[in-house]
Structure formats: C-alpha cells, structure tokens
Design an enzyme around this catalytic site. Structure first.
Site, mmCIF file in Angstrom:
data_model
loop_
_atom_site.group_PDB
_atom_site.id
_atom_site.type_symbol
_atom_site.label_atom_id
_atom_site.label_comp_id
_atom_site.label_asym_id
_atom_site.label_seq_id
_atom_site.Cartn_x
_atom_site.Cartn_y
_atom_site.Cartn_z
ATOM 1 N N CYS A 1 0.898 -1.184 -0.088
ATOM 2 C CA CYS A 1 -0.008 -0.203 0.012
ATOM 3 C C CYS A 1 0.695 1.114 -0.040
ATOM 4 O O CYS A 1 1.018 1.862 1.314
ATOM 5 C CB CYS A 1 -1.020 -0.010 1.122
ATOM 6 S SG CYS A 1 -2.156 1.324 0.574
ATOM 7 N N CYS B 1 -5.651 2.213 -4.526
ATOM 8 C CA CYS B 1 -5.117 2.600 -3.198
ATOM 9 C C CYS B 1 -5.992 3.752 -2.912
ATOM 10 O O CYS B 1 -5.991 4.787 -3.406
ATOM 11 C CB CYS B 1 -3.550 3.162 -3.570
ATOM 12 S SG CYS B 1 -2.914 3.705 -2.022
#
Ligand code: FAD
Ligand code: UQ1
Length: 438
Positions: A189, A367
């Site tokens: 991430c 994301c």
C-alpha cells in the site's frame, strides 16, 4: 505400548497419518491435495475458493497467528478514527469450515519433493501448493529501531504493535515537526505512508494546533505517487495545506531518546540530515518473505517467481502464488489480491483439467488515498500504470463518498466477500457501470 498409545492419540486428532515416528506425532506426515501457505488476505480467500472447487477435506492452510487482521483499516486506527479491535477477528472464525488449519509456521518449502516443513517438525506433502505468505517488514534495518518505539512520539501504522503509538503521538502533539517517512524499498500500500500525513494535518487543524506544526513528508521515491493522474492532485493538496514534501530522503536512524530522525539524501551519497521531531511516523523497509526467499521458489531477489498473467509458478507448475509475497509487477495491495483471487481460481481450475490457463491478470490494484477524515482520492490502475477506474466519475478528485466506501463499505466487502471467496475485485462492475454511462 507407548508407541501404540501415541498412534491412537494422533489418529484421534484426525490428522491424515501415512507415516508415523514412534517418538512423537509432531513428526506425523500429512498430505493434502491443495496446501495453502499463509492465512492472511490471499490465503483465506483462496482456501474458501479451493474448498468450493475441491471439497474442504482436500484443503489445508498453514498459519500460526491466532488473529487475522484487516490491515487497510490501520491507517484509520493510527489516526484515531477506528479501533484496533475492530480490525481483527480470530483466525478460527475466518477459516472456511472443514478446511484443516495447521497452526504452525512454515520453515522450509521443498518444491522438488512437494513438501513443506513446519517449525514443530511436521512435514506436509501436497499435490498443489498456493503460496500466500505476504512480505516481511524490517524495522531493524533502521538504526535505533525497533527499540525506539519504547519512547513516546513515534509510531507506525504498519504493525499491530506500533499502530496505536501513532494515535498516541498524534494526541500528545504540542509543537514542532510532524515527520513521515517512506523507505527505499517496495512497500505494501504505497499510499499509506502519506495518508497518515493528511490525517495528521486534519487532526491538528481540528484541534487548533496546526499553526504550531511543521508537517514534513520525507520520501525515498523521486515522485509523490507513481501514477501521474493521482500525483497531480496530491501535489495540489500538499501545496494548499502547506505540507512539505522532500523527495529522495531515506530514514536511516532514529534517536528516539533525543527525538531525532536521520535521513540520507539518496541523490547525494554520504549527505545526511537530522530532523528533530514532535511526532514521527515510520514506514519500515520491506522485503520478500524470508521462507520464500530461502526456497527454490524465489526469483533472484527473493520474491515468489510467478507468471504475471496466470499466477502459476514459472518453474514448478503445481505451485501458485498470490499477493504481497509474489514478484507480480504491480503495487502490493489487498485490492490487487482481490482481483488476483478470481484469476488464480480460473488458472487452477484449468490446470486441474490439464488445460492451459486462459484468463489474464491485468495488474489491477487500488489505493484509497485518504486525504482527510472525510475524503478519499480513489486511485485504481493496472500493470501499465494506466488508471482503471471502477466508477464513471473522475476519481482523481477528493470525494466524501469514497471515504465512506473506504471506512465503512470495504471492511464488509473484505470480511464477507473477499475472505469467503465471493469478491474477485471490481472488474465486472466496472464494465457494467461504464456501460450504464454510455
Ligand atoms: P497478508 O495478508 O499479509 O498475509 C500473509 C500471511 O502469511 C499472514 O497471515 C502471516 O502471518 C502469514 N505468514 C507469514 N510467514 C509465515 C510463515 N513462515 N508460516 C506461516 N504463515 C506465515 N491494501 C488495500 O487494498 N487498500 C488499502 O487501503 C491498504 N492499506 C494498507 C495500510 C496499511 C497500514 C497496511 C499495513 C496495509 C495496507 N494494505 C492495503 C495492504 C494489504 O493489507 C496487503 O496488501 C494484503 O493484506 C496482502 O495480502 P497477502 O495475503 O499477500 O498478505
Ligand atoms: C477492493 O476490492 C478491496 O478489497 C476488498 C480493498 O480493500 C482491501 C480496497 O481498498 C479497494 C479499493 C478495492 C476495490 C473495490 C472497489 C469497489 C473500487
């Protein structure tokens, strides 16, 4: 006599015993048609799908942790918007019923003999193997860590032990620098290291402390975000909110007793800078899972070496990989894992029929860039770094709806959809939604 008693005990545990040492049933040999390594996001989701495909009795998952965590919510835990408790459930509760949970650590994978050895001395053999072991975080690669976390004013959303320290540091903030790091490695991430900066900025504004703070994001990367469409809007946001972004700065040391963070300039070897902090958020260096790295399944760096289209191992056709442990050339996220579960399910169903894998993974990843306590820029893109957006609106814009999705919808989709093998990413919906707009 004792050996016989042992044998009866082992048999009563239900372990598929094909070979037994007299000394201990810990050395009993077990065999499964489908063995899954890792009971995280990819491991649990694939075990649910494999149960459907092969029957529960043919599937086993090796995972030592008693708890399973929804890591994406840790960004909000670090900012005090969610509790840590809400991010975890027992591994027992997410394990598909009837699937064998081997509560051990994988120590060694031997793909030449189709066996895996666990830390309690068991050897498990398999016909097919799915590797979902995630990646390794390395706080210890920063001088002064992890012991520095014993001091106040420092935290990290990247681990269960340190995420609440971020929130404590934020609440205790009085005056000075709020510093955020991004390491000189791949990370999972890639947006998370800066999401907590936006939340910190918002929190300090809300509590009237923003004018006493300098907010600094020091990243090893040469860009604020890898995809230009989203990077453009992030640069605007940091300008508007007076957030200082320094590129190519790598955190190498934390002197937590003095509240100092040392950064090296990656473009000028040997040049370092010491920053005093009132709050420090560390994103640790990350790397391949060490068990994968130590096996013949690894590529030259240590990642699991899989085919980027079909997720089948490049050299061992009965081995498959998913998620953060692989060398799939896309950004490592849970959203990517979701899309990969659908592809891998298809690949395995073909391989089991001696047919060629057909459906290709496009590298989909996403994301949700949290930019405040009620806004998100929802980045979604593919292998080529091309935006691949689900909704027929411009997602490179801060939106309240997307925050609601990140904070309240995604966790449900995770626990009840992805982990049960029912959510394979937004691909099919994207096509429908875009069709609806035409
Ligand atoms: P994991 O879910 O990490 O699972 C790996 C499993 O393997 C673990 O359960 C581990 O215990 C087990 N394991 C490891 N070694 C062994 C061993 N030797 N033996 C047995 N078991 C072992 N993703 C998003 O999509 N959106 C987000 O907003 C987002 N935000 C994030 C924010 C943070 C702070 C973090 C930390 C992550 C975030 N992610 C996000 C990333 C996402 O959580 C991961 O990409 C995802 O969980 C990867 O799944 P995985 O199955 O590959 O690995
Ligand atoms: C997603 O599928 C997913 O997995 C459940 C996430 O959490 C780990 C996400 O953060 C995102 C963004 C997706 C993609 C889903 C949609 C509806 C865009």
């Amino acid at each position: 006599m004792a050996a016989l008693r042992r044998l009866r005990q082992c048999a009563s545990t239900g372990v598929g015993v094909s070979h037994l040492h007299t000394s201990s049933c810990a050395l009993a040999k077990q065999h499964y048609k489908m063995l899954v390594l890792g009971g995280g996001t990819g491991g649990i989701a694939m075990s649910a799908r494999m149960k459907r495909m092969l029957g529960a009795e043919n599937v086993a998952v090796v995972e030592s942790n008693e708890m399973h965590y929804y890591q994406p919510i840790w960004t909000l835990v670090g900012a005090g918007a969610k509790t840590l408790t809400s991010s975890g459930r027992s591994t027992a509760s997410v394990m598909p019923s009837g699937v064998k949970w081997v509560k051990s650590k994988v120590q060694e994978i031997n793909p030449d003999t189709n066996t895996v050895r666990t830390d309690d001395g068991n050897e498990i053999s398999y016909e097919y193997l799915i590797v979902a072991l995630g990646l390794q975080i390395h706080f210890e690669k920063i001088k002064g860590l992890p012991e520095g976390f014993e001091h106040p004013k420092i935290g990290s959303n990247y681990s269960i032990e340190t995420v609440q320290k971020t929130w404590k540091a934020l609440q205790d903030f009085k005056e000075g620098n709020a510093v955020f790091s991004f390491p000189n490695t791949l990370v999972k991430c890639a947006g998370a290291p800066q999401k907590i900066m936006y939340l910190t900025d918002a929190y300090l504004r809300k509590t009237g402390k923003r004018d006493k703070a300098k907010v600094i994001y020091n990243t090893s990367l040469p860009v604020i975000f890898g995809i230009k469409k989203y990077a453009d809007v992030l640069w605007e946001i940091v300008k508007q909110r007076d957030l200082q972004v320094n590129l190519r700065q790598n955190l190498i040391e934390v002197r937590a007793d003095k509240r100092e963070a040392v950064f090296e300039n990656l473009d000028k070897p040997g040049e370092t800078k010491v920053l005093e902090y009132e709050m420090l958020h560390v994103t640790p260096p990350m790397g391949p899972n060490l068990v994968v790295k130590g096996s013949r399944l690894a590529d030259e760096v240590g990642w699991l070496d899989v085919n980027k289209d079909h997720l089948q191992h490049n050299r061992y056709p009965n081995v498959f990989g998913i998620g953060d442990c692989t060398n799939l050339p896309t950004s490592k996220t849970g959203a990517a894992v979701a899309a990969q579960t659908a592809i891998l399910n298809r690949t395995i169903s073909k391989v089991l029929k001696n047919e060629k894998p057909d459906r290709k993974y496009d590298g989909y990843t996403s994301c949700p860039l949290v930019t405040s306590y009620n806004t998100v820029v929802l980045a979604e893109f593919d292998y080529n770094g091309q935006p691949l957006e689900t909704f027929p609106i411009n997602q490179a814009k801060e939106r309240r709806l997307m925050y609601y999705m990140k904070a309240d919808v995604m966790p449900h989709l995770y626990w009840h959809g992805l982990l049960r093998g029912l959510w394979g990413g937004p691909g099919p919906y994207r096509k429908l939604l875009h069709l609806g707009m035409k």
